[in-house]
Design a protein around this motif. Structure first.
Motif, mmCIF file in Angstrom:
data_model
loop_
_atom_site.group_PDB
_atom_site.id
_atom_site.type_symbol
_atom_site.label_atom_id
_atom_site.label_comp_id
_atom_site.label_asym_id
_atom_site.label_seq_id
_atom_site.Cartn_x
_atom_site.Cartn_y
_atom_site.Cartn_z
ATOM 1 N N SER A 85 0.956 -1.202 -0.104
ATOM 2 C CA SER A 85 -0.070 0.023 0.000
ATOM 3 C C SER A 85 0.847 1.299 -0.032
ATOM 4 N N GLN A 86 1.773 1.374 -0.781
ATOM 5 C CA GLN A 86 2.834 2.390 -0.817
ATOM 6 C C GLN A 86 2.046 3.663 -1.171
ATOM 7 N N LYS A 87 2.519 4.745 -0.607
ATOM 8 C CA LYS A 87 2.027 6.208 -0.899
ATOM 9 C C LYS A 87 3.216 6.710 -1.345
ATOM 10 N N PRO A 88 2.912 8.075 -2.073
ATOM 11 C CA PRO A 88 3.940 9.092 -2.621
ATOM 12 C C PRO A 88 4.640 9.383 -1.580
ATOM 13 N N GLU A 89 4.182 9.944 -0.325
ATOM 14 C CA GLU A 89 5.312 10.207 0.792
ATOM 15 C C GLU A 89 6.194 8.944 0.934
ATOM 16 N N ASP A 90 5.842 7.661 0.703
ATOM 17 C CA ASP A 90 7.229 6.701 1.030
ATOM 18 C C ASP A 90 8.469 6.980 -0.118
ATOM 19 N N THR A 91 8.321 7.839 -0.984
ATOM 20 C CA THR A 91 9.520 8.020 -1.928
ATOM 21 C C THR A 91 10.630 8.645 -0.975
ATOM 22 N N ALA A 92 11.894 7.791 -1.250
ATOM 23 C CA ALA A 92 12.841 8.164 -0.456
ATOM 24 C C ALA A 92 14.092 7.178 -0.699
ATOM 25 N N MET A 93 15.099 7.779 -0.370
ATOM 26 C CA MET A 93 16.479 6.667 -0.534
ATOM 27 C C MET A 93 16.340 5.851 0.707
ATOM 28 N N TYR A 94 16.148 4.449 0.650
ATOM 29 C CA TYR A 94 16.201 3.676 1.759
ATOM 30 C C TYR A 94 17.472 2.974 2.379
ATOM 31 N N TYR A 95 17.821 2.905 3.497
ATOM 32 C CA TYR A 95 19.201 2.471 3.910
ATOM 33 C C TYR A 95 18.610 1.113 4.867
ATOM 34 N N CYS A 96 19.614 0.218 4.861
ATOM 35 C CA CYS A 96 19.718 -0.920 5.947
ATOM 36 C C CYS A 96 20.739 -0.672 6.687
ATOM 37 N N ALA A 97 20.676 -1.122 7.920
ATOM 38 C CA ALA A 97 21.613 -0.881 8.938
ATOM 39 C C ALA A 97 21.599 -1.856 9.836
ATOM 40 N N VAL A 98 22.767 -2.352 10.729
ATOM 41 C CA VAL A 98 22.928 -3.172 11.711
ATOM 42 C C VAL A 98 23.941 -2.588 12.822
ATOM 43 N N ASP A 99 23.664 -3.063 13.871
ATOM 44 C CA ASP A 99 24.491 -2.381 14.933
ATOM 45 C C ASP A 99 24.371 -3.619 16.206
ATOM 46 N N SER A 100 25.412 -3.739 16.939
ATOM 47 C CA SER A 100 25.384 -4.765 18.082
ATOM 48 C C SER A 100 25.165 -3.998 19.132
ATOM 49 N N VAL A 101 23.806 -4.038 19.533
ATOM 50 C CA VAL A 101 23.335 -3.173 20.676
ATOM 51 C C VAL A 101 22.294 -3.790 21.607
ATOM 52 N N VAL A 102 22.197 -3.449 22.643
ATOM 53 C CA VAL A 102 21.185 -3.907 23.973
ATOM 54 C C VAL A 102 19.573 -3.987 23.205
ATOM 55 N N ARG A 103 18.794 -4.907 23.572
ATOM 56 C CA ARG A 103 17.616 -4.751 23.075
ATOM 57 C C ARG A 103 16.764 -3.473 23.223
ATOM 58 N N HIS A 104 16.781 -2.771 24.368
ATOM 59 C CA HIS A 104 15.986 -1.709 24.748
ATOM 60 C C HIS A 104 16.487 -0.399 23.731
ATOM 61 N N TYR A 105 17.684 -0.526 23.407
ATOM 62 C CA TYR A 105 18.282 0.517 22.591
ATOM 63 C C TYR A 105 17.827 0.391 21.027
ATOM 64 N N CYS A 106 17.820 -0.903 20.684
ATOM 65 C CA CYS A 106 17.195 -1.359 19.195
ATOM 66 C C CYS A 106 15.928 -1.000 19.284
#
Length: 132
Positions: A85-106
């Protein structure tokens, strides 16, 4: 050093779907936080969705909740972002990311203040364009 590679971006009409994928160069451990973020020119990068690998806990930004699903294929060190259900306002550059952190920070990293102080490893981004 962890490297990430996104794929699956492109152009879609409003109401359509896209599935983004992100493959990591190393094994994703249980302590890893995996996420998708997006940015448009002139604006700050914002959080879309995150997943904590240890227990599969997820968090979504209100703007995409109900339309987007983040998932993980642990056997392939890959995370996905299914966007419906994509919307025009979803237009953007999308980045994935990974980090080793504790759960509540994630789970809290979708907050702009927390995101500004992040230590994520980032992919190079994939463009998503939604036309009306």
């Amino acid at each position: 050093q962890l490297q990430l590679a996104e794929s699956g971006g492109g152009s879609v009409q409003a109401g359509g779907s896209l599935r983004l994928s992100c493959t990591a160069s190393t094994y994703i451990r249980g302590t890893h936080c995996m996420g998708w973020f997006r940015q448009v020119p002139g604006k700050e990068r914002e959080g879309v969705a995150v997943l904590y690998a240890a227990d599969g806990a997820t968090m979504y930004d209100d703007a995409v909740k109900g339309r987007v699903t983040i998932s993980r294929d642990s056997s392939k060190n890959t995370q996905h972002l299914q966007m419906n259900s994509q919307k025009p306002e979803d237009t953007a550059m999308y980045y994935c990311a990974v980090d080793s952190v504790v759960r509540h920070y994630c789970i809290s990293v979708l907050s702009p203040d927390t995101l500004r102080a992040n230590t994520f490893a980032w992919g190079q981004g994939t463009q998503v364009t939604v036309s009306s």
